[in-house]
Design a protein around this motif. Structure first.
Motif, PDB file in Angstrom:
ATOM      1  N   UNK A  37    -110.181  18.287 -33.952  1.00  0.00           N
ATOM      2  CA  UNK A  37    -110.157  18.650 -32.544  1.00  0.00           C
ATOM      3  C   UNK A  37    -110.840  17.575 -31.727  1.00  0.00           C
ATOM      4  N   UNK A  38    -110.305  17.318 -30.532  1.00  0.00           N
ATOM      5  CA  UNK A  38    -110.866  16.316 -29.637  1.00  0.00           C
ATOM      6  C   UNK A  38    -111.226  16.985 -28.324  1.00  0.00           C
ATOM      7  N   UNK A  39    -112.193  16.431 -27.627  1.00  0.00           N
ATOM      8  CA  UNK A  39    -112.526  17.011 -26.321  1.00  0.00           C
ATOM      9  C   UNK A  39    -111.374  16.803 -25.342  1.00  0.00           C
ATOM     10  N   UNK A  40    -111.226  17.733 -24.423  1.00  0.00           N
ATOM     11  CA  UNK A  40    -110.219  17.589 -23.371  1.00  0.00           C
ATOM     12  C   UNK A  40    -110.865  16.869 -22.193  1.00  0.00           C
ATOM     13  N   UNK A  41    -110.065  16.170 -21.413  1.00  0.00           N
ATOM     14  CA  UNK A  41    -110.552  15.473 -20.220  1.00  0.00           C
ATOM     15  C   UNK A  41    -110.247  16.324 -19.001  1.00  0.00           C
ATOM     16  N   UNK A  42    -110.634  15.830 -17.841  1.00  0.00           N
ATOM     17  CA  UNK A  42    -110.438  16.592 -16.612  1.00  0.00           C
ATOM     18  C   UNK A  42    -109.459  15.927 -15.655  1.00  0.00           C
ATOM     19  N   UNK A  43    -108.524  15.152 -16.191  1.00  0.00           N
ATOM     20  CA  UNK A  43    -107.450  14.572 -15.385  1.00  0.00           C
ATOM     21  C   UNK A  43    -106.347  15.622 -15.270  1.00  0.00           C
ATOM     22  N   UNK A  44    -105.809  15.773 -14.083  1.00  0.00           N
ATOM     23  CA  UNK A  44    -104.752  16.751 -13.831  1.00  0.00           C
ATOM     24  C   UNK A  44    -103.423  16.008 -13.716  1.00  0.00           C
ATOM     25  N   UNK A  45    -102.413  16.472 -14.434  1.00  0.00           N
ATOM     26  CA  UNK A  45    -101.065  15.918 -14.352  1.00  0.00           C
ATOM     27  C   UNK A  45    -100.197  16.964 -13.662  1.00  0.00           C
ATOM     28  N   UNK A  46     -99.623  16.617 -12.508  1.00  0.00           N
ATOM     29  CA  UNK A  46     -98.786  17.572 -11.787  1.00  0.00           C
ATOM     30  C   UNK A  46     -97.485  17.819 -12.547  1.00  0.00           C
ATOM     31  N   UNK A  47     -96.808  18.897 -12.196  1.00  0.00           N
ATOM     32  CA  UNK A  47     -95.527  19.206 -12.836  1.00  0.00           C
ATOM     33  C   UNK A  47     -94.518  18.081 -12.610  1.00  0.00           C
ATOM     34  N   UNK A  48     -94.514  17.515 -11.394  1.00  0.00           N
ATOM     35  CA  UNK A  48     -93.586  16.419 -11.087  1.00  0.00           C
ATOM     36  C   UNK A  48     -93.861  15.192 -11.932  1.00  0.00           C
ATOM     37  N   UNK A  49     -95.132  14.866 -12.134  1.00  0.00           N
ATOM     38  CA  UNK A  49     -95.493  13.716 -12.963  1.00  0.00           C
ATOM     39  C   UNK A  49     -95.146  13.987 -14.421  1.00  0.00           C
ATOM     40  N   UNK A  50     -95.406  15.204 -14.896  1.00  0.00           N
ATOM     41  CA  UNK A  50     -95.084  15.556 -16.286  1.00  0.00           C
ATOM     42  C   UNK A  50     -93.584  15.450 -16.528  1.00  0.00           C
ATOM     43  N   UNK A  51     -92.790  15.910 -15.567  1.00  0.00           N
ATOM     44  CA  UNK A  51     -91.329  15.821 -15.697  1.00  0.00           C
ATOM     45  C   UNK A  51     -90.876  14.358 -15.760  1.00  0.00           C
ATOM     46  N   UNK A  52     -91.447  13.510 -14.909  1.00  0.00           N
ATOM     47  CA  UNK A  52     -91.085  12.088 -14.913  1.00  0.00           C
ATOM     48  C   UNK A  52     -91.467  11.441 -16.245  1.00  0.00           C
ATOM     49  N   UNK A  53     -92.649  11.761 -16.765  1.00  0.00           N
ATOM     50  CA  UNK A  53     -93.076  11.210 -18.053  1.00  0.00           C
ATOM     51  C   UNK A  53     -92.121  11.655 -19.150  1.00  0.00           C
ATOM     52  N   UNK A  54     -91.763  12.949 -19.163  1.00  0.00           N
ATOM     53  CA  UNK A  54     -90.809  13.450 -20.169  1.00  0.00           C
ATOM     54  C   UNK A  54     -89.495  12.684 -20.094  1.00  0.00           C
ATOM     55  N   UNK A  55     -88.984  12.464 -18.878  1.00  0.00           N
ATOM     56  CA  UNK A  55     -87.725  11.734 -18.703  1.00  0.00           C
ATOM     57  C   UNK A  55     -87.840  10.297 -19.213  1.00  0.00           C
ATOM     58  N   UNK A  56     -88.961   9.655 -18.934  1.00  0.00           N
ATOM     59  CA  UNK A  56     -89.159   8.282 -19.413  1.00  0.00           C
ATOM     60  C   UNK A  56     -89.230   8.232 -20.938  1.00  0.00           C
ATOM     61  N   UNK A  57     -89.873   9.218 -21.542  1.00  0.00           N
ATOM     62  CA  UNK A  57     -89.965   9.254 -23.005  1.00  0.00           C
ATOM     63  C   UNK A  57     -88.590   9.484 -23.643  1.00  0.00           C
ATOM     64  N   UNK A  58     -87.763  10.313 -23.009  1.00  0.00           N
ATOM     65  CA  UNK A  58     -86.404  10.524 -23.501  1.00  0.00           C
ATOM     66  C   UNK A  58     -85.617   9.215 -23.420  1.00  0.00           C
ATOM     67  N   UNK A  59     -85.767   8.486 -22.308  1.00  0.00           N
ATOM     68  CA  UNK A  59     -85.096   7.191 -22.156  1.00  0.00           C
ATOM     69  C   UNK A  59     -85.547   6.207 -23.228  1.00  0.00           C
ATOM     70  N   UNK A  60     -86.831   6.239 -23.567  1.00  0.00           N
ATOM     71  CA  UNK A  60     -87.366   5.343 -24.603  1.00  0.00           C
ATOM     72  C   UNK A  60     -86.936   5.781 -25.994  1.00  0.00           C
ATOM     73  N   UNK A  61     -86.560   7.053 -26.138  1.00  0.00           N
ATOM     74  CA  UNK A  61     -86.195   7.567 -27.448  1.00  0.00           C
ATOM     75  C   UNK A  61     -87.399   7.694 -28.367  1.00  0.00           C
ATOM     76  N   UNK A  62     -88.570   7.905 -27.791  1.00  0.00           N
ATOM     77  CA  UNK A  62     -89.809   7.989 -28.577  1.00  0.00           C
ATOM     78  C   UNK A  62     -90.508   9.313 -28.311  1.00  0.00           C
ATOM     79  N   UNK A  63     -90.797  10.029 -29.368  1.00  0.00           N
ATOM     80  CA  UNK A  63     -91.531  11.279 -29.243  1.00  0.00           C
ATOM     81  C   UNK A  63     -92.982  11.109 -29.655  1.00  0.00           C
TER      82      UNK A  63
END
Length: 121
Positions: free
Chosen positions: A11-37
């Motif tokens: 287990x690792x400590x969690x940080x206090x950075x907030x990722x908005x839903x819009x940013x999370x969606x964009x990151x997911x889309x970029x990861x799909x484009x990269x083909x990397x999970x």
């Protein structure tokens, strides 16, 4: 709060950075484009710029000693130990408008920024 990285039993400590839903969606889309999970979004602060510190956002497959990890609906965000105090309570968003396209960071810890907005102190 702690979090567990998939495939890892520690287990690792969690940080206090907030990722908005819009940013999370964009990151997911970029990861799909990269083909990397196996990639995570790393948010860091490094010395540089006119005001002394600059943000870095990039994909990383590594989780290092001292890193804090938090999952946002399948998008893991990593913050290193040195950057965590500078980013406490910061919000990462993705903006797609006529004026601007890209990730933004709203950081309550930033005392000010330079004229170009690329660095802070």
């Amino acid at each position: 709060m702690t979090t567990t990285v998939p495939g890892d039993t520690t287990e690792m400590p969690a940080h206090e950075v907030i990722l908005t839903d819009g940013a999370a969606e964009k990151v997911r889309n970029l990861l799909v484009q990269e083909g990397r999970e196996d990639l995570r979004l790393r948010v860091a602060v490094q010395p540089g710029g006119c005001s002394g510190l600059i943000y870095q956002l990039y994909f990383d497959e590594r989780v290092l000693d001292g890193d804090a990890v938090k999952d946002y609906d399948g998008v893991e965000v990593i913050v290193d130990q040195m950057s965590a105090p500078y980013l406490m309570g910061a919000t990462v968003d993705f903006e797609d408008s006529i004026e601007k396209v890209g990730f933004t960071i709203d950081n309550p810890n930033a005392g000010g920024s330079c004229a170009c907005g690329d660095s802070f102190h």
